[in-house]
Design a protein around this motif. Structure first.
Motif, mmCIF file in Angstrom:
data_model
loop_
_atom_site.group_PDB
_atom_site.id
_atom_site.type_symbol
_atom_site.label_atom_id
_atom_site.label_comp_id
_atom_site.label_asym_id
_atom_site.label_seq_id
_atom_site.Cartn_x
_atom_site.Cartn_y
_atom_site.Cartn_z
ATOM 1 N N LYS A 38 10.282 -5.164 7.160
ATOM 2 C CA LYS A 38 11.681 -5.565 7.274
ATOM 3 C C LYS A 38 11.915 -6.941 6.672
ATOM 4 N N SER A 39 10.967 -7.853 6.875
ATOM 5 C CA SER A 39 11.135 -9.218 6.376
ATOM 6 C C SER A 39 10.757 -9.361 4.909
ATOM 7 N N ARG A 40 9.802 -8.534 4.474
ATOM 8 C CA ARG A 40 9.331 -8.615 3.076
ATOM 9 C C ARG A 40 9.192 -7.198 2.527
ATOM 10 N N PRO A 41 10.291 -6.550 2.182
ATOM 11 C CA PRO A 41 10.268 -5.140 1.768
ATOM 12 C C PRO A 41 9.356 -4.841 0.583
ATOM 13 N N ASP A 42 9.146 -5.815 -0.311
ATOM 14 C CA ASP A 42 8.325 -5.575 -1.501
ATOM 15 C C ASP A 42 6.860 -5.916 -1.298
ATOM 16 N N ALA A 43 6.496 -6.321 -0.087
ATOM 17 C CA ALA A 43 5.124 -6.764 0.154
ATOM 18 C C ALA A 43 4.172 -5.619 0.468
ATOM 19 N N VAL A 44 4.718 -4.447 0.761
ATOM 20 C CA VAL A 44 3.884 -3.330 1.198
ATOM 21 C C VAL A 44 4.120 -2.116 0.309
ATOM 22 N N ASN A 45 3.066 -1.668 -0.376
ATOM 23 C CA ASN A 45 3.115 -0.456 -1.187
ATOM 24 C C ASN A 45 2.214 0.611 -0.572
ATOM 25 N N VAL A 46 2.687 1.833 -0.594
ATOM 26 C CA VAL A 46 1.970 2.946 0.043
ATOM 27 C C VAL A 46 1.413 3.876 -1.025
ATOM 28 N N ALA A 47 0.101 4.005 -1.079
ATOM 29 C CA ALA A 47 -0.541 4.889 -2.051
ATOM 30 C C ALA A 47 -0.379 6.344 -1.642
ATOM 31 N N THR A 48 -0.161 7.214 -2.615
ATOM 32 C CA THR A 48 -0.126 8.650 -2.358
ATOM 33 C C THR A 48 -0.940 9.363 -3.429
ATOM 34 N N THR A 106 -5.448 -1.762 3.897
ATOM 35 C CA THR A 106 -6.403 -2.740 3.391
ATOM 36 C C THR A 106 -6.546 -3.851 4.426
ATOM 37 N N PRO A 107 -7.753 -4.404 4.574
ATOM 38 C CA PRO A 107 -7.923 -5.517 5.525
ATOM 39 C C PRO A 107 -7.063 -6.731 5.175
ATOM 40 N N LYS A 108 -6.603 -6.787 3.918
ATOM 41 C CA LYS A 108 -5.785 -7.932 3.494
ATOM 42 C C LYS A 108 -4.358 -7.855 4.023
ATOM 43 N N LEU A 109 -3.967 -6.719 4.584
ATOM 44 C CA LEU A 109 -2.610 -6.590 5.107
ATOM 45 C C LEU A 109 -2.422 -7.500 6.324
ATOM 46 N N PRO A 110 -1.403 -8.351 6.313
ATOM 47 C CA PRO A 110 -1.187 -9.257 7.447
ATOM 48 C C PRO A 110 -0.476 -8.587 8.612
ATOM 49 N N ALA A 111 -0.975 -7.427 9.018
ATOM 50 C CA ALA A 111 -0.448 -6.703 10.178
ATOM 51 C C ALA A 111 -1.565 -5.822 10.709
ATOM 52 N N LYS A 147 12.227 2.327 4.894
ATOM 53 C CA LYS A 147 12.040 2.787 3.521
ATOM 54 C C LYS A 147 10.672 2.354 3.032
ATOM 55 N N LEU A 148 9.901 3.273 2.467
ATOM 56 C CA LEU A 148 8.563 2.963 1.979
ATOM 57 C C LEU A 148 8.549 2.928 0.454
ATOM 58 N N ASN A 149 7.737 2.038 -0.090
ATOM 59 C CA ASN A 149 7.533 1.955 -1.536
ATOM 60 C C ASN A 149 6.279 2.745 -1.890
ATOM 61 N N PHE A 150 6.452 3.914 -2.492
ATOM 62 C CA PHE A 150 5.318 4.776 -2.791
ATOM 63 C C PHE A 150 4.756 4.494 -4.180
ATOM 64 N N VAL A 151 3.427 4.534 -4.281
ATOM 65 C CA VAL A 151 2.722 4.395 -5.558
ATOM 66 C C VAL A 151 1.893 5.657 -5.748
ATOM 67 N N PRO A 152 2.317 6.579 -6.621
ATOM 68 C CA PRO A 152 1.588 7.849 -6.775
ATOM 69 C C PRO A 152 0.343 7.725 -7.655
ATOM 70 N N GLN A 157 -4.963 -3.706 -3.874
ATOM 71 C CA GLN A 157 -3.922 -3.523 -4.890
ATOM 72 C C GLN A 157 -2.742 -2.737 -4.323
ATOM 73 N N VAL A 158 -3.010 -1.840 -3.386
ATOM 74 C CA VAL A 158 -1.987 -1.199 -2.558
ATOM 75 C C VAL A 158 -2.366 -1.480 -1.112
ATOM 76 N N GLN A 159 -1.392 -1.402 -0.219
ATOM 77 C CA GLN A 159 -1.639 -1.890 1.134
ATOM 78 C C GLN A 159 -1.852 -0.791 2.177
ATOM 79 N N LEU A 160 -1.268 0.390 1.953
ATOM 80 C CA LEU A 160 -1.299 1.438 2.969
ATOM 81 C C LEU A 160 -1.547 2.801 2.360
ATOM 82 N N MET A 161 -1.993 3.720 3.220
ATOM 83 C CA MET A 161 -2.083 5.127 2.847
ATOM 84 C C MET A 161 -2.077 5.971 4.111
ATOM 85 N N PHE A 162 -1.377 7.070 4.086
ATOM 86 C CA PHE A 162 -1.403 8.056 5.165
ATOM 87 C C PHE A 162 -2.320 9.190 4.719
#
Length: 324
Positions: free
Chosen positions: A149-159, A133-138, A180-185, A199-204
């Motif tokens: 690493k600094s904010r483990p709960d800030a990034v959720n990965v959609a699957t 998402t463009p809102k991701l600060p990276a 470690k990734l936080n997956f949201v199925p 609402q989620v930040q990443l997706m592969f």
């Protein structure tokens, strides 16, 4: 049988069989050819399959049509293709999921991915992107890893659900990046609306579903698989450039025939696919969404599948994912 007839007859029978097969291959195809596709009509992979079928129709001089058999992670269509008559008139579109991943997710399947099919030709590959998402600060992989690493709960990965391509690609990235990734199925709905909304930040994922929004700036692409940067996204670094050298999932489609299909027919189909892959319009379509149209020999495709299946087997084993 008379010993003399036995000595003369058996070679004659074998020769007759070879002559019959050769004649059959020379006349092939004499009627329409069906390609079983183990995914639903109207999906991205279905569109790719229909484009290929249209090009093969031109090359072979007979109608080549797609028969969609979706369901059960592609198992339904794959089983139907495995059990089809091996005469060259029923073919199969295999994918990363059905032939490289699914065999490792289930202890029992109604087909043997390694034995029930004869590879014909790779059709095309779709590089996998780290879509954000463009809102991701990276804006790149290194900044992302620092954020996680600094904010483990800030990034959720959609699957698209456990064991899906997007999930296992994420697992592979986690192993390669030692994170470690936080997956949201999302088992039934597409994650892209939530990814666009932040609402989620990443997706592969392979890039066809996201390419338009990436070009429009509604999503951003942090990295892409491949040995070199893709010409459609020249400003996007590869994962290797980003320090993740052993992360290399690709989504692919390939043409196969049921095991036992005469070699002469398989070779003719492979040659037809290589000619179809020379279509400038179709090649540009695949490039436009981060892919590459292919065409190779049965031996090359067989080696490709074996290597890809082994890589995904290691990922599934490490991730400890089983679906039965």
């Amino acid at each position: 049988m008379n010993p003399l007839l036995r000595r003369i007859g058996l070679p004659a029978i074998a020769l007759a069989a070879l002559v019959s097969t050769g004649a059959h291959a020379e006349d092939y195809p004499a009627r329409a050819v069906r390609i079983i596709a183990p995914f639903a009509a109207g999906t991205g992979p279905d569109a790719n399959a229909r484009e290929i079928a249209a090009e093969l129709t031109k090359v072979l001089g007979q109608t080549v049509f797609v028969d969609n058999r979706p369901g059960a992670s592609g198992i339904i269509g794959t089983e139907a293709a495995a059990r089809a008559t091996p005469d060259g008139y029923t073919l199969y579109i295999g994918t990363t999921s059905t032939l490289s991943v699914v065999p490792h997710l289930y202890s029992k399947l109604p087909f043997d991915a390694a034995k029930d099919f004869t590879p014909v030709s790779l059709l095309g590959i779709l590089n996998t992107g780290l879509i954000a998402t463009p809102k991701l600060p990276a804006n790149d992989v290194r900044a992302l890893l620092a954020l996680m690493k600094s904010r483990p709960d800030a990034v959720n990965v959609a699957t698209q659900g456990p064991g899906s391509y997007s999930h296992l690609s994420g697992e592979w990235f986690g192993f390669s990046a030692d994170t470690k990734l936080n997956f949201v199925p999302y088992n039934s709905n597409s994650p892209y609306a939530d990814l666009l909304a932040g609402q989620v930040q990443l997706m592969f994922d392979g890039l066809p579903a996201a390419a338009g929004n990436i070009r429009a700036g509604k999503l951003k692409l942090l990295a892409i698989t491949g040995k070199q940067r893709h010409p459609t996204f020249p400003d996007v670094p590869t994962f290797a450039e980003s320090g993740i050298a052993d992360f290399e999932p690709i989504a692919w489609q390939g043409l196969l025939a049921p095991a036992g299909t005469p070699k002469a027919i398989v070779d003719k189909l492979s040659e037809a696919m290589r000619k179809a892959a020379q279509s400038p319009e179709l090649a540009e379509k695949w490039r436009s969404y981060g892919g590459e149209l292919k065409g190779d020999t049965p031996a090359e495709f067989a080696a490709f599948i074996a290597a890809d299946r082994a890589k995904w087997g290691e990922v599934v084993r490490k991730a400890k994912v089983r679906l039965d």
